[in-house]
Scaffold this motif. Sequence first.
Motif, PDB file in Angstrom:
ATOM      1  N   LEU A 195      -0.709   5.486  54.382  1.00 31.10           N
ATOM      2  CA  LEU A 195      -1.083   4.308  55.165  1.00 31.10           C
ATOM      3  C   LEU A 195      -1.073   4.610  56.652  1.00 31.10           C
ATOM      4  N   PHE A 196      -0.074   5.388  57.077  1.00 26.34           N
ATOM      5  CA  PHE A 196       0.033   5.759  58.489  1.00 26.34           C
ATOM      6  C   PHE A 196      -1.183   6.586  58.921  1.00 26.34           C
ATOM      7  N   ALA A 197      -1.533   7.571  58.087  1.00 21.53           N
ATOM      8  CA  ALA A 197      -2.672   8.434  58.403  1.00 21.53           C
ATOM      9  C   ALA A 197      -3.980   7.634  58.386  1.00 21.53           C
ATOM     10  N   TRP A 198      -4.146   6.756  57.391  1.00 22.39           N
ATOM     11  CA  TRP A 198      -5.362   5.940  57.297  1.00 22.39           C
ATOM     12  C   TRP A 198      -5.478   4.997  58.489  1.00 22.39           C
ATOM     13  N   PHE A 201      -6.528   7.525  61.534  1.00 22.95           N
ATOM     14  CA  PHE A 201      -7.802   8.240  61.449  1.00 22.95           C
ATOM     15  C   PHE A 201      -8.949   7.347  60.956  1.00 22.95           C
ATOM     16  N   GLY A 202      -8.615   6.270  60.244  1.00 23.00           N
ATOM     17  CA  GLY A 202      -9.668   5.336  59.859  1.00 23.00           C
ATOM     18  C   GLY A 202     -10.159   4.504  61.030  1.00 23.00           C
ATOM     19  N   ALA A 203      -9.302   4.333  62.033  1.00 26.89           N
ATOM     20  CA  ALA A 203      -9.668   3.514  63.198  1.00 26.89           C
ATOM     21  C   ALA A 203     -10.556   4.271  64.186  1.00 26.89           C
ATOM     22  N   LEU A 204     -10.483   5.596  64.163  1.00 27.56           N
ATOM     23  CA  LEU A 204     -11.221   6.393  65.156  1.00 27.56           C
ATOM     24  C   LEU A 204     -12.732   6.189  65.078  1.00 27.56           C
ATOM     25  N   PRO A 205     -13.372   6.395  63.905  1.00 30.52           N
ATOM     26  CA  PRO A 205     -14.829   6.207  63.867  1.00 30.52           C
ATOM     27  C   PRO A 205     -15.241   4.754  64.096  1.00 30.52           C
ATOM     28  N   LEU A 206     -14.430   3.814  63.613  1.00 32.78           N
ATOM     29  CA  LEU A 206     -14.767   2.400  63.806  1.00 32.78           C
ATOM     30  C   LEU A 206     -14.829   2.060  65.297  1.00 32.78           C
ATOM     31  N   GLY A 207     -13.792   2.443  66.027  1.00 30.93           N
ATOM     32  CA  GLY A 207     -13.774   2.174  67.460  1.00 30.93           C
ATOM     33  C   GLY A 207     -14.899   2.872  68.187  1.00 30.93           C
ATOM     34  N   GLY A 208     -15.172   4.121  67.793  1.00 30.85           N
ATOM     35  CA  GLY A 208     -16.246   4.861  68.445  1.00 30.85           C
ATOM     36  C   GLY A 208     -17.602   4.200  68.259  1.00 30.85           C
ATOM     37  N   VAL A 209     -17.877   3.743  67.041  1.00 29.13           N
ATOM     38  CA  VAL A 209     -19.164   3.095  66.752  1.00 29.13           C
ATOM     39  C   VAL A 209     -19.308   1.792  67.527  1.00 29.13           C
ATOM     40  N   ILE A 210     -18.264   0.981  67.541  1.00 32.04           N
ATOM     41  CA  ILE A 210     -18.331  -0.313  68.235  1.00 32.04           C
ATOM     42  C   ILE A 210     -18.488  -0.109  69.743  1.00 32.04           C
ATOM     43  N   GLY A 211     -17.759   0.845  70.305  1.00 29.36           N
ATOM     44  CA  GLY A 211     -17.899   1.128  71.730  1.00 29.36           C
ATOM     45  C   GLY A 211     -19.300   1.602  72.076  1.00 29.36           C
ATOM     46  N   TRP A 212     -19.869   2.466  71.224  1.00 36.81           N
ATOM     47  CA  TRP A 212     -21.216   2.986  71.451  1.00 36.81           C
ATOM     48  C   TRP A 212     -22.260   1.872  71.352  1.00 36.81           C
ATOM     49  N   LEU A 213     -22.131   1.012  70.341  1.00 35.99           N
ATOM     50  CA  LEU A 213     -23.079  -0.091  70.172  1.00 35.99           C
ATOM     51  C   LEU A 213     -23.015  -1.060  71.347  1.00 35.99           C
ATOM     52  N   GLY A 214     -21.805  -1.372  71.809  1.00 33.05           N
ATOM     53  CA  GLY A 214     -21.667  -2.281  72.938  1.00 33.05           C
ATOM     54  C   GLY A 214     -22.329  -1.740  74.190  1.00 33.05           C
TER      55      GLY A 214
END
Length: 415
Positions: A195-198, A201-214
């Motif tokens: 859970l700690f790893a997820w 590391f699961g948050a990294l691509p999500l944040g990157g995509v949202i920042g790029w789209l914005g």
Amino acid sequence: MHENFTMVVIALVSLCCLLILFSLVRHYTKKSLMPADAWILIIGIIYGITIKEFNLESLPKFELHPEFIILLLLPLLIFASGRLIDLQSLKSESVPIGFFAIIGVIATSFMIGAPIAWILNIPLLNGLLIGAAAGATDPAAVAAIFHRFNIPERLSLMVEGESLFNDGTTVVLFTLISSLLFGNEMFHAYESLGLFAWAIFGALPLGGVIGWLGAKLLIIWKEKNVFFQVSMTFVVTYTAFLLAEEVLHVSGVISILLAAIIFFKTWNKSSVEADDQEQVMKDEYVVSQFWDYIALLINGVLFFSLGAATGQHDFLEVPTIAVIVGLVSLIVSRCILIYGGNGVLALVKKNVSFPWQNILIFGGLRGAVTVALILMIPHDYEYRGIFLCIAFAMIAFTLIIQPILMKLYLKKAEL
């Protein structure tokens, strides 16, 4: 109806008084070795003691609700910090920063939490709660102190980079321990590690995509109005946070951090190619000033609230030995992390000199994230009052004593 109106009036008057207070403190402490947040913390505890000693129950107590901190203050605080990260500059120091921000936070949580749990004779998981909260160093406090000294650029980059990236790890660890402690969940080592790893590391691509789209939306619109630009930063912040926390169940903090980094990197890259460079620079300056203000305001509110809550608490109920153990654990854990970690980093040829290691220790200031996490502990938790006082002692020591020690050390050290 009348009662609600009165409460709103009191809240507005209190906010105006706080804004005047914060402005006065920051104006008159510009040359002080202690950062302004330390003075605000001291004033907050004086305010809390005044309410308690003179029985002034009619005065606002400035108690922040945990949900208010989680949903409103923390996301804004993380985005304000994340926008300052320059990936290109940090790339060369990614190994030591990553080591201290991930391994260091976990190790520090145990080295602080275990002794506190032992001295208070409470279950280890309870001690790890305050250990996790105290695991993060504060980027605003570090920047405020380092800008007053002649620190080599690489060293300053390491300390500030660690303080920016360890916020996410700290919040993830604190959230995991809170769920085990307050959610009555069973601890399973492999499951918790997963859970700690997820969460990270699961948050990294999500944040990157949202920042790029914005950023891409602003670029496509070619909108020069600052209103749209500032509004988009808010949309990016809370979209990253809510999707992470409520949909994917990953770290909202790390998602926001990556969203902020990618958003400003993408936006700034497009600005270089813009026709009206002067207007672009003005817009970027206004957005930067706006987020500087948000960060300073939230820091002030959190530090004053911690001081007020601690001041209203009965110190006689808190074992003095617990506060001492907390302070000693904080200092010892930082020394072990830096000196021991430097030995580990030597294996990959990323170690630093002994004087630099000492500055890394002095740079381990605790601040707004620790305050936010401590204030998020439920009010009915039996050890909340004790943890508040221990956290106050830790934060006060790092913000008041360590800058003085750093100044004395820098007079003799060759960096």
